[in-house]
Scaffold this motif. Structure first.
Motif, PDB file in Angstrom:
ATOM      1  N   GLU A 125      -2.782  23.695  74.462  1.00 13.64           N
ATOM      2  CA  GLU A 125      -2.198  24.732  73.610  1.00 13.64           C
ATOM      3  C   GLU A 125      -1.486  25.788  74.440  1.00 13.64           C
ATOM      4  O   GLU A 125      -0.395  26.249  74.093  1.00 13.64           O
ATOM      5  CB  GLU A 125      -3.288  25.363  72.753  1.00 13.64           C
ATOM      6  CG  GLU A 125      -2.766  26.353  71.723  1.00 13.64           C
ATOM      7  CD  GLU A 125      -3.851  26.834  70.791  1.00 13.64           C
ATOM      8  OE1 GLU A 125      -3.518  27.606  69.873  1.00 13.64           O
ATOM      9  OE2 GLU A 125      -5.021  26.441  70.975  1.00 13.64           O
ATOM     10  N   SER A 152      -0.339  10.105  74.094  1.00 11.25           N
ATOM     11  CA  SER A 152      -1.727  10.224  74.549  1.00 11.25           C
ATOM     12  C   SER A 152      -2.333  11.572  74.188  1.00 11.25           C
ATOM     13  O   SER A 152      -3.508  11.811  74.446  1.00 11.25           O
ATOM     14  CB  SER A 152      -1.803  10.026  76.068  1.00 11.25           C
ATOM     15  OG  SER A 152      -1.420   8.720  76.430  1.00 11.25           O
ATOM     16  N   MET A 153      -1.525  12.453  73.611  1.00  7.81           N
ATOM     17  CA  MET A 153      -2.005  13.785  73.259  1.00  7.81           C
ATOM     18  C   MET A 153      -2.655  13.779  71.883  1.00  7.81           C
ATOM     19  O   MET A 153      -2.423  12.893  71.066  1.00  7.81           O
ATOM     20  CB  MET A 153      -0.842  14.785  73.240  1.00  7.81           C
ATOM     21  CG  MET A 153      -0.156  14.973  74.565  1.00  7.81           C
ATOM     22  SD  MET A 153       1.251  16.094  74.370  1.00  7.81           S
ATOM     23  CE  MET A 153       2.037  15.902  75.976  1.00  7.81           C
ATOM     24  N   LYS A 154      -3.459  14.808  71.622  1.00  7.41           N
ATOM     25  CA  LYS A 154      -3.982  15.012  70.283  1.00  7.41           C
ATOM     26  C   LYS A 154      -2.827  15.183  69.313  1.00  7.41           C
ATOM     27  O   LYS A 154      -1.771  15.721  69.656  1.00  7.41           O
ATOM     28  CB  LYS A 154      -4.882  16.250  70.233  1.00  7.41           C
ATOM     29  CG  LYS A 154      -6.286  16.032  70.762  1.00  7.41           C
ATOM     30  CD  LYS A 154      -7.147  17.266  70.531  1.00  7.41           C
ATOM     31  CE  LYS A 154      -8.591  17.006  70.955  1.00  7.41           C
ATOM     32  NZ  LYS A 154      -9.448  18.201  70.754  1.00  7.41           N
ATOM     33  N   HIS A 155      -3.038  14.762  68.081  1.00  5.59           N
ATOM     34  CA  HIS A 155      -1.988  14.815  67.072  1.00  5.59           C
ATOM     35  C   HIS A 155      -1.410  16.215  66.915  1.00  5.59           C
ATOM     36  O   HIS A 155      -0.196  16.390  66.798  1.00  5.59           O
ATOM     37  CB  HIS A 155      -2.524  14.321  65.733  1.00  5.59           C
ATOM     38  CG  HIS A 155      -2.928  12.886  65.752  1.00  5.59           C
ATOM     39  ND1 HIS A 155      -3.664  12.301  64.740  1.00  5.59           N
ATOM     40  CD2 HIS A 155      -2.720  11.902  66.659  1.00  5.59           C
ATOM     41  CE1 HIS A 155      -3.869  11.029  65.020  1.00  5.59           C
ATOM     42  NE2 HIS A 155      -3.317  10.757  66.170  1.00  5.59           N
ATOM     43  N   GLU A 156      -2.263  17.212  66.897  1.00  4.69           N
ATOM     44  CA  GLU A 156      -1.786  18.579  66.657  1.00  4.69           C
ATOM     45  C   GLU A 156      -0.821  19.043  67.734  1.00  4.69           C
ATOM     46  O   GLU A 156       0.137  19.786  67.454  1.00  4.69           O
ATOM     47  CB  GLU A 156      -2.974  19.537  66.570  1.00  4.69           C
ATOM     48  CG  GLU A 156      -3.812  19.622  67.839  1.00  4.69           C
ATOM     49  CD  GLU A 156      -5.082  20.415  67.655  1.00  4.69           C
ATOM     50  OE1 GLU A 156      -5.001  21.642  67.695  1.00  4.69           O
ATOM     51  OE2 GLU A 156      -6.144  19.791  67.454  1.00  4.69           O
ATOM     52  N   TYR A 157      -1.024  18.597  68.982  1.00  3.15           N
ATOM     53  CA  TYR A 157      -0.153  19.028  70.071  1.00  3.15           C
ATOM     54  C   TYR A 157       1.185  18.308  70.028  1.00  3.15           C
ATOM     55  O   TYR A 157       2.226  18.882  70.351  1.00  3.15           O
ATOM     56  CB  TYR A 157      -0.850  18.826  71.414  1.00  3.15           C
ATOM     57  CG  TYR A 157      -2.132  19.631  71.524  1.00  3.15           C
ATOM     58  CD1 TYR A 157      -2.162  20.968  71.144  1.00  3.15           C
ATOM     59  CD2 TYR A 157      -3.315  19.050  71.962  1.00  3.15           C
ATOM     60  CE1 TYR A 157      -3.329  21.711  71.217  1.00  3.15           C
ATOM     61  CE2 TYR A 157      -4.488  19.787  72.041  1.00  3.15           C
ATOM     62  CZ  TYR A 157      -4.498  21.112  71.658  1.00  3.15           C
ATOM     63  OH  TYR A 157      -5.648  21.831  71.720  1.00  3.15           O
ATOM     64  N   ARG A 158       1.172  17.052  69.613  1.00  2.53           N
ATOM     65  CA  ARG A 158       2.447  16.347  69.430  1.00  2.53           C
ATOM     66  C   ARG A 158       3.332  17.088  68.425  1.00  2.53           C
ATOM     67  O   ARG A 158       4.525  17.271  68.629  1.00  2.53           O
ATOM     68  CB  ARG A 158       2.207  14.944  68.886  1.00  2.53           C
ATOM     69  CG  ARG A 158       1.405  14.013  69.736  1.00  2.53           C
ATOM     70  CD  ARG A 158       1.452  12.662  69.061  1.00  2.53           C
ATOM     71  NE  ARG A 158       0.347  11.812  69.406  1.00  2.53           N
ATOM     72  CZ  ARG A 158       0.138  10.635  68.855  1.00  2.53           C
ATOM     73  NH1 ARG A 158       0.956  10.205  67.918  1.00  2.53           N
ATOM     74  NH2 ARG A 158      -0.893   9.894  69.214  1.00  2.53           N
ATOM     75  N   ASP A 240      -6.542  14.655  80.041  1.00  2.00           N
ATOM     76  CA  ASP A 240      -7.073  14.054  78.817  1.00  2.00           C
ATOM     77  C   ASP A 240      -6.167  14.497  77.680  1.00  2.00           C
ATOM     78  O   ASP A 240      -5.097  15.035  77.927  1.00  2.00           O
ATOM     79  CB  ASP A 240      -8.549  14.419  78.581  1.00  2.00           C
ATOM     80  CG  ASP A 240      -8.802  15.915  78.603  1.00  2.00           C
ATOM     81  OD1 ASP A 240      -7.949  16.660  78.077  1.00  2.00           O
ATOM     82  OD2 ASP A 240      -9.832  16.348  79.133  1.00  2.00           O
ATOM     83  N   ASP A 241      -6.576  14.263  76.430  1.00  2.00           N
ATOM     84  CA  ASP A 241      -5.632  14.499  75.330  1.00  2.00           C
ATOM     85  C   ASP A 241      -5.400  15.959  74.997  1.00  2.00           C
ATOM     86  O   ASP A 241      -4.579  16.275  74.138  1.00  2.00           O
ATOM     87  CB  ASP A 241      -6.073  13.739  74.075  1.00  2.00           C
ATOM     88  CG  ASP A 241      -7.438  14.179  73.561  1.00  2.00           C
ATOM     89  OD1 ASP A 241      -8.021  15.113  74.137  1.00  2.00           O
ATOM     90  OD2 ASP A 241      -7.923  13.574  72.576  1.00  2.00           O
ATOM     91  N   ASP A 242      -6.106  16.879  75.673  1.00  4.47           N
ATOM     92  CA  ASP A 242      -5.902  18.296  75.354  1.00  4.47           C
ATOM     93  C   ASP A 242      -5.978  19.216  76.568  1.00  4.47           C
ATOM     94  O   ASP A 242      -6.206  20.416  76.432  1.00  4.47           O
ATOM     95  CB  ASP A 242      -6.926  18.751  74.303  1.00  4.47           C
ATOM     96  CG  ASP A 242      -8.363  18.675  74.823  1.00  4.47           C
ATOM     97  OD1 ASP A 242      -8.572  18.160  75.935  1.00  4.47           O
ATOM     98  OD2 ASP A 242      -9.265  19.136  74.098  1.00  4.47           O
ATOM     99  N   ASP A 411      -2.831  14.070  57.306  1.00  2.00           N
ATOM    100  CA  ASP A 411      -3.086  15.242  58.133  1.00  2.00           C
ATOM    101  C   ASP A 411      -1.833  16.019  58.509  1.00  2.00           C
ATOM    102  O   ASP A 411      -1.901  17.025  59.176  1.00  2.00           O
ATOM    103  CB  ASP A 411      -3.870  14.859  59.401  1.00  2.00           C
ATOM    104  CG  ASP A 411      -3.113  13.893  60.287  1.00  2.00           C
ATOM    105  OD1 ASP A 411      -2.204  13.222  59.773  1.00  2.00           O
ATOM    106  OD2 ASP A 411      -3.445  13.812  61.479  1.00  2.00           O
TER     107      ASP A 411
END
Length: 492
Positions: A125, A152-158, A240-242, A411
């Motif tokens: 973030e 590879s990132m969390k959906h929210e960050y994409r 990692d993803d975040d 989502d």
């Protein structure tokens, strides 16, 4: 002499371009003119307590007190049409620069004079907030290269990253001088067939109003690198993803250019995931026909197109459009293509998935994508179109239909307006139906072709309240749509 901060440089640019004096701005803000001079010289920036009042006042003064020449130059710079829109754009730009300078002072203690910063570890973030550099507001001319392991990132960050075009999501303004090339890592084994494919489509849709290109390369695995040519760059490793490590930000011109050109080397033709083209190009090079005349074509229809037009309505719309569109190919050639499409739909085995809102939106608005030109049908023409479509369903026993009656994922709010036409010879996306922003995106990479075919098959095989295969329900729904259109206007 100490270099000015970004906020002071922007304020000086605005005052000089608007051709107003410091005392005019001081009168607008009811401040002593010495404060204006200190802000322009970079000795001070407005206090946090007065931020909103001061920035609003500056924006109003710049947009409403500038000379005619200054107003014209600012409208062109911010790509807006009037003083009201300019005031909003200037306020947004000033706010972004102000917050950037405040954050620089917090992070380094020295303001934006420190051109290179290092962070051993950053949550994603925070990394994204640093990506949202104020230079992205420069919509008149912008050149970006990025190499990011986006999938590879969390959906929210994409979702946060694909808003980095610095324009409202509902904007219909075209920014031809904003260039963004993004390199991602595409792993078909790790791909989430439904979510990741829908995300990919929506990313392309989101970026339609700029010159956007998407590439795939293994070199992007584990990387998060973003460079604005000669202006700004940020790089790091995705652990990692975040979370990112070894994050470096810089505004040094030479460093930004080095990173920019390093990414550009990855943007080869063979790495391009989608190749953009126009509908005219697709028609003239026979790509349109080649995508149809294949065994077992698979189509996903997010909006209504010329594909399902009866002969008489096709002719009406062609000549209506021909009067206002010089680039339309000849009637004889276009009608030949239309007849080939009609024969396919009347006899050949085709699998069709319709989004429900393709019908409902068409019923209400009457907007039809006619070879990527938006036309509006009267209620009578809409009824004619829908009755002909229903007739095709009844006549061709080889035609198989699915109705996508609800969202496949919940989502985030994606726009299900795309058309995806898949075949063994040529596959492409038709993004939306809003006139000049339309784009044809040809699937240009074998991994992308594989992904979209898997996506189609997974949707096709579902048989639930989201994906409906019952033809009695589907034809009943279309008859309901026809009755709804008929109620809008008397139809003979």
């Amino acid at each position: 002499m100490e270099e000015k901060n970004r906020f002071s440089r922007l304020l000086e640019f605005l005052i000089n371009t608007a051709q107003i004096k410091n005392y005019v701005l001081a009168q607008e803000l009811q401040y002593d003119v010495s404060y204006i001079s200190k802000w322009v010289n970079g000795k001070l920036i407005p206090s946090e307590k007065t931020e909103k009042k001061v920035l609003s006042g500056i924006s109003h003064c710049i947009s409403h007190s500038s000379t005619q020449e200054g107003l014209y130059r600012l409208l062109e710079y911010y790509q807006v049409s009037d003083a009201t829109e300019l005031e909003m754009a200037v306020y947004d730009n000033l706010t972004t620069e102000y917050h950037y300078e405040r954050e620089q002072q917090t992070d380094s203690g020295s303001g934006s004079g420190e051109r290179i910063c290092f962070f051993a570890d950053l949550p994603m973030e925070k990394y994204i907030s640093k990506m949202q550099h104020p230079v992205l507001r420069r919509v008149n001319s912008l050149d970006i290269m990025a190499s990011m392991d986006l999938m590879s990132m969390k959906h929210e960050y994409r979702l946060q990253i694909i808003t980095l075009d610095a324009t409202p999501s509902n904007s219909i303004v075209i920014y031809p001088n904003v260039h963004f090339s993004l390199v991602i890592h595409v792993d078909t084994e790790q791909w989430d067939t439904i979510y990741d494919t829908i995300f990919l489509i929506n990313m392309l849709d989101k970026m339609r109003h700029i010159d956007f290109s998407l590439y795939g390369s293994l070199h992007s695995h584990g990387r998060v690198i973003f460079a604005v040519k000669e202006d700004f760059a940020i790089s790091g490793m995705l652990v990692d993803d975040d979370r990112c490590m070894a994050v470096v930000t810089t505004e040094e011109k030479s460093a930004c250019s080095t990173i920019y050109y390093h990414i550009k080397d990855l943007c080869s033709r063979e790495n391009m995931l989608f190749a953009a083209c126009t509908m005219k190009e697709l028609l003239l090079n026979n790509g349109y026909i080649r995508s149809l005349l294949v065994p077992n074509p698979c189509w996903i229809m997010g909006h209504m197109t010329e594909i399902f037009l009866p002969d008489d309505l096709f002719t009406e719309l062609y000549w209506e459009l021909h009067q206002i569109q010089d680039e339309v190919i000849s009637f004889e050639e276009t009608f030949r293509i239309h007849e080939s499409t009609k024969n396919l739909l009347e006899q050949a085995p085709v699998r069709l998935i319709f989004y429900e809102n393709a019908f409902s939106d068409f019923a209400i608005s009457g907007e039809l994508d006619f070879y990527n030109h938006k036309v509006t049908l009267t209620p009578e023409q809409r009824v004619h179109y829908m009755k002909y479509l229903l007739g095709i369903f009844n006549r061709n026993e080889n035609l198989q239909i699915r109705l996508l009656y609800d969202k496949l994922i919940a989502d985030f709010h994606y726009h299900s307006t795309e058309c995806v036409l898949l075949s063994d010879t040529l596959s492409y996306l038709r993004l939306g139906n809003d006139g000049e922003r339309n784009k044809i995106m040809v699937l240009n990479h074998r991994n992308i072709q594989t992904i979209f075919m898997k996506f189609f098959e997974e949707v096709w095989k579902r048989n639930d309240n989201i994906v409906i295969s019952d033809m009695n329900f589907i034809t009943g729904y279309i008859q309901h749509i026809i009755q709804g259109i008929s109620s809008l206007s008397p139809v003979s």
